[in-house]
Design a protein around this motif. Structure first.
Motif, PDB file in Angstrom:
ATOM      1  N   LYS A 142       0.749  -1.094  -0.054  1.00 39.03           N
ATOM      2  CA  LYS A 142       0.106  -0.091  -0.071  1.00 39.03           C
ATOM      3  C   LYS A 142       0.955   1.385  -0.091  1.00 39.03           C
ATOM      4  O   LYS A 142       2.000   1.364   0.564  1.00 39.03           O
ATOM      5  CB  LYS A 142      -0.840  -0.188   1.269  1.00 39.03           C
ATOM      6  CG  LYS A 142      -2.231  -1.005   1.267  1.00 39.03           C
ATOM      7  CD  LYS A 142      -3.020  -0.751   2.257  1.00 39.03           C
ATOM      8  CE  LYS A 142      -4.217  -1.793   1.986  1.00 39.03           C
ATOM      9  NZ  LYS A 142      -5.198  -1.654   3.044  1.00 39.03           N
ATOM     10  N   ARG A 143       0.392   2.367  -0.781  1.00 37.83           N
ATOM     11  CA  ARG A 143       1.210   3.525  -0.817  1.00 37.83           C
ATOM     12  C   ARG A 143       1.368   3.991   0.564  1.00 37.83           C
ATOM     13  O   ARG A 143       2.632   4.750   0.581  1.00 37.83           O
ATOM     14  CB  ARG A 143       0.372   4.468  -1.919  1.00 37.83           C
ATOM     15  CG  ARG A 143       1.329   5.621  -1.925  1.00 37.83           C
ATOM     16  CD  ARG A 143       0.583   6.640  -2.995  1.00 37.83           C
ATOM     17  NE  ARG A 143       0.524   6.008  -4.304  1.00 37.83           N
ATOM     18  CZ  ARG A 143       1.149   5.689  -5.573  1.00 37.83           C
ATOM     19  NH1 ARG A 143       2.648   6.499  -5.047  1.00 37.83           N
ATOM     20  NH2 ARG A 143       1.221   5.368  -6.453  1.00 37.83           N
ATOM     21  N   SER A 175       2.843   2.342 -10.133  1.00 36.31           N
ATOM     22  CA  SER A 175       1.297   2.419  -9.647  1.00 36.31           C
ATOM     23  C   SER A 175       0.590   1.029 -10.331  1.00 36.31           C
ATOM     24  O   SER A 175       1.028   0.825 -11.408  1.00 36.31           O
ATOM     25  CB  SER A 175       0.637   3.597 -10.253  1.00 36.31           C
ATOM     26  OG  SER A 175       1.259   4.770  -9.341  1.00 36.31           O
ATOM     27  N   ASP A 202      -3.287  -1.147 -10.981  1.00 34.23           N
ATOM     28  CA  ASP A 202      -4.500  -0.793 -11.052  1.00 34.23           C
ATOM     29  C   ASP A 202      -5.333  -0.755  -9.898  1.00 34.23           C
ATOM     30  O   ASP A 202      -6.306   0.076  -9.448  1.00 34.23           O
ATOM     31  CB  ASP A 202      -5.198  -1.723 -12.114  1.00 34.23           C
ATOM     32  CG  ASP A 202      -4.731  -1.675 -13.280  1.00 34.23           C
ATOM     33  OD1 ASP A 202      -4.154  -0.513 -13.797  1.00 34.23           O
ATOM     34  OD2 ASP A 202      -4.845  -2.519 -14.214  1.00 34.23           O
ATOM     35  N   GLU A 213      -6.327   0.560  -6.357  1.00 30.51           N
ATOM     36  CA  GLU A 213      -6.120   1.864  -5.420  1.00 30.51           C
ATOM     37  C   GLU A 213      -5.355   1.699  -4.456  1.00 30.51           C
ATOM     38  O   GLU A 213      -5.628   1.032  -3.661  1.00 30.51           O
ATOM     39  CB  GLU A 213      -7.779   2.425  -5.370  1.00 30.51           C
ATOM     40  CG  GLU A 213      -7.530   3.953  -4.976  1.00 30.51           C
ATOM     41  CD  GLU A 213      -8.786   4.550  -4.798  1.00 30.51           C
ATOM     42  OE1 GLU A 213      -8.809   5.625  -4.140  1.00 30.51           O
ATOM     43  OE2 GLU A 213      -9.992   3.849  -4.919  1.00 30.51           O
ATOM     44  N   ASP A 214      -4.605   2.821  -4.383  1.00 26.91           N
ATOM     45  CA  ASP A 214      -3.461   3.057  -3.216  1.00 26.91           C
ATOM     46  C   ASP A 214      -2.391   1.883  -3.192  1.00 26.91           C
ATOM     47  O   ASP A 214      -1.686   1.669  -2.100  1.00 26.91           O
ATOM     48  CB  ASP A 214      -4.285   3.022  -2.041  1.00 26.91           C
ATOM     49  CG  ASP A 214      -5.266   4.189  -1.829  1.00 26.91           C
ATOM     50  OD1 ASP A 214      -4.800   5.379  -2.422  1.00 26.91           O
ATOM     51  OD2 ASP A 214      -6.219   4.337  -1.233  1.00 26.91           O
ATOM     52  N   TRP A 215      -2.250   1.175  -4.065  1.00 26.55           N
ATOM     53  CA  TRP A 215      -1.115   0.106  -4.247  1.00 26.55           C
ATOM     54  C   TRP A 215      -0.076   0.342  -5.287  1.00 26.55           C
ATOM     55  O   TRP A 215      -0.579   0.801  -6.332  1.00 26.55           O
ATOM     56  CB  TRP A 215      -1.687  -1.389  -4.204  1.00 26.55           C
ATOM     57  CG  TRP A 215      -2.266  -2.038  -3.277  1.00 26.55           C
ATOM     58  CD1 TRP A 215      -3.795  -1.659  -2.765  1.00 26.55           C
ATOM     59  CD2 TRP A 215      -2.098  -2.944  -2.258  1.00 26.55           C
ATOM     60  NE1 TRP A 215      -4.045  -2.532  -1.490  1.00 26.55           N
ATOM     61  CE2 TRP A 215      -3.020  -3.224  -1.448  1.00 26.55           C
ATOM     62  CE3 TRP A 215      -0.687  -3.594  -2.184  1.00 26.55           C
ATOM     63  CZ2 TRP A 215      -2.927  -4.142  -0.292  1.00 26.55           C
ATOM     64  CZ3 TRP A 215      -0.531  -4.168  -1.099  1.00 26.55           C
ATOM     65  CH2 TRP A 215      -1.551  -4.864  -0.213  1.00 26.55           C
TER      66      TRP A 215
END
Length: 305
Positions: free
Chosen positions: A241-242, A262, A264, A266-268
């Motif tokens: 996770k970001r 990045s 697809d 979200e937030d990974w």
């Protein structure tokens, strides 16, 4: 020493860079392995000490490891692989340039005495006594330093022998010896133990300071460094996770910085990072603890720094 040692009976090497490698001994097989990994293709005929490289303007010259530093220093050879101990012993360090250390052939040049003689606990205890070695110059330097005098005024007797140095004490020829120690098995089998280390040595890639083929030397250097880096590192890939990325980059920062992509989801993000092999298990555990998943490890076959 004259450049005419490459004579008319040998293949034409006038326009080729001369690259010396040990012709036998403890470094030979590892040098051949390195040559293979840096893409040098050649065929060495039986009993021939020179081989033309088929894919580069290089001639390999197979010489005793003890002579390579001198040939390179005198300019007879452009590039060579030998031991750091040989460079120091032959007193050629000022005339050769060390390009990179190779990580193999590691050992120690040590002062040794019979283990049964408990009154001798340091090299200083051997001052003024008899020392046998094949490394006369380094030994004299060390004992002159211990005596606090110049080499020509030292009292310690240093005698040269070319082989079976470890037998000298048992045969009554010496009170101590100076010899290379790798595993220590030979030393212990002879009833000896080390009391001082003169030099930590390993194989090194060297060149003459006045290069005839600077671009080709740089190419070989880069290839060697790439192989050494590939042997030292692996490529670790993982998803995270970001919000945890900063902590992950602190755990495994790579040689320069991790590559972050990045996803697809979200937030990974996906991360690729080089990690030293010796640290890999611990780094993987730490990455897992902060939330990394799908951790993969890929071997690096080759690289460029």
């Amino acid at each position: 020493m004259e450049s005419s040692f490459i004579n008319a009976s040998l293949p034409d090497v006038a326009d080729r860079m001369l690259f010396a490698v040990p012709k036998k001994g403890r470094l030979y097989d590892q040098c051949l392995n390195l040559l293979n990994h840096i893409g040098i293709e050649f065929h060495r005929k039986p009993r021939h000490d020179i081989a033309l490289v088929s894919n580069m303007p290089i001639a390999l010259v197979f010489l005793p490891a003890a002579d390579i530093a001198t040939y390179v220093a005198k300019g007879n050879i452009d590039l060579g692989i030998t031991g750091l101990d040989i460079i120091c012993e032959s007193q050629t360090a000022d005339d050769v340039a060390e390009l990179t250390r190779l990580g193999f052939g590691k050992c120690k040049l040590q002062v040794q005495t019979p283990a049964i003689n408990q009154s001798v606990t340091s090299a200083r205890d051997l001052v003024g006594q008899r020392i046998v070695t094949s490394f006369v110059n380094l030994t004299k330097q060390r004992f002159a330093e211990l005596e606090g005098v110049s080499i020509d005024r030292m009292k310690t007797q240093v005698r040269f022998v070319s082989g079976s140095v470890e037998a000298a004490c048992g045969l009554g020829l010496a009170d101590g010896i100076v010899d290379l120690v790798e595993s220590g098995d030979t030393m212990r089998a002879a009833g000896l133990h080390a009391i001082d280390t003169i030099l930590n040595t390993e194989s090194v890639l060297i060149t003459n300071r006045h290069q005839r083929f600077p671009k080709l030397v740089e190419t070989i250097k880069q290839r060697v460094e790439g192989v050494l880096m590939a042997r030292r590192y692996v490529l670790c890939q993982y998803n995270i996770k970001r919000e945890s990325l900063e902590r992950a980059c602190i755990v495994a920062s790579g040689r320069q910085a991790p590559t972050v992509t990045s996803l697809d989801a979200e937030d990974w993000v996906a991360v690729s990072v080089m990690i030293e092999k010796k640290e890999l298990a611990d780094k993987m555990d730490q990455l897992k603890e902060i939330g990394a998943i799908d951790i993969l490890v890929l071997q690096i076959a080759n690289a460029r720094t």
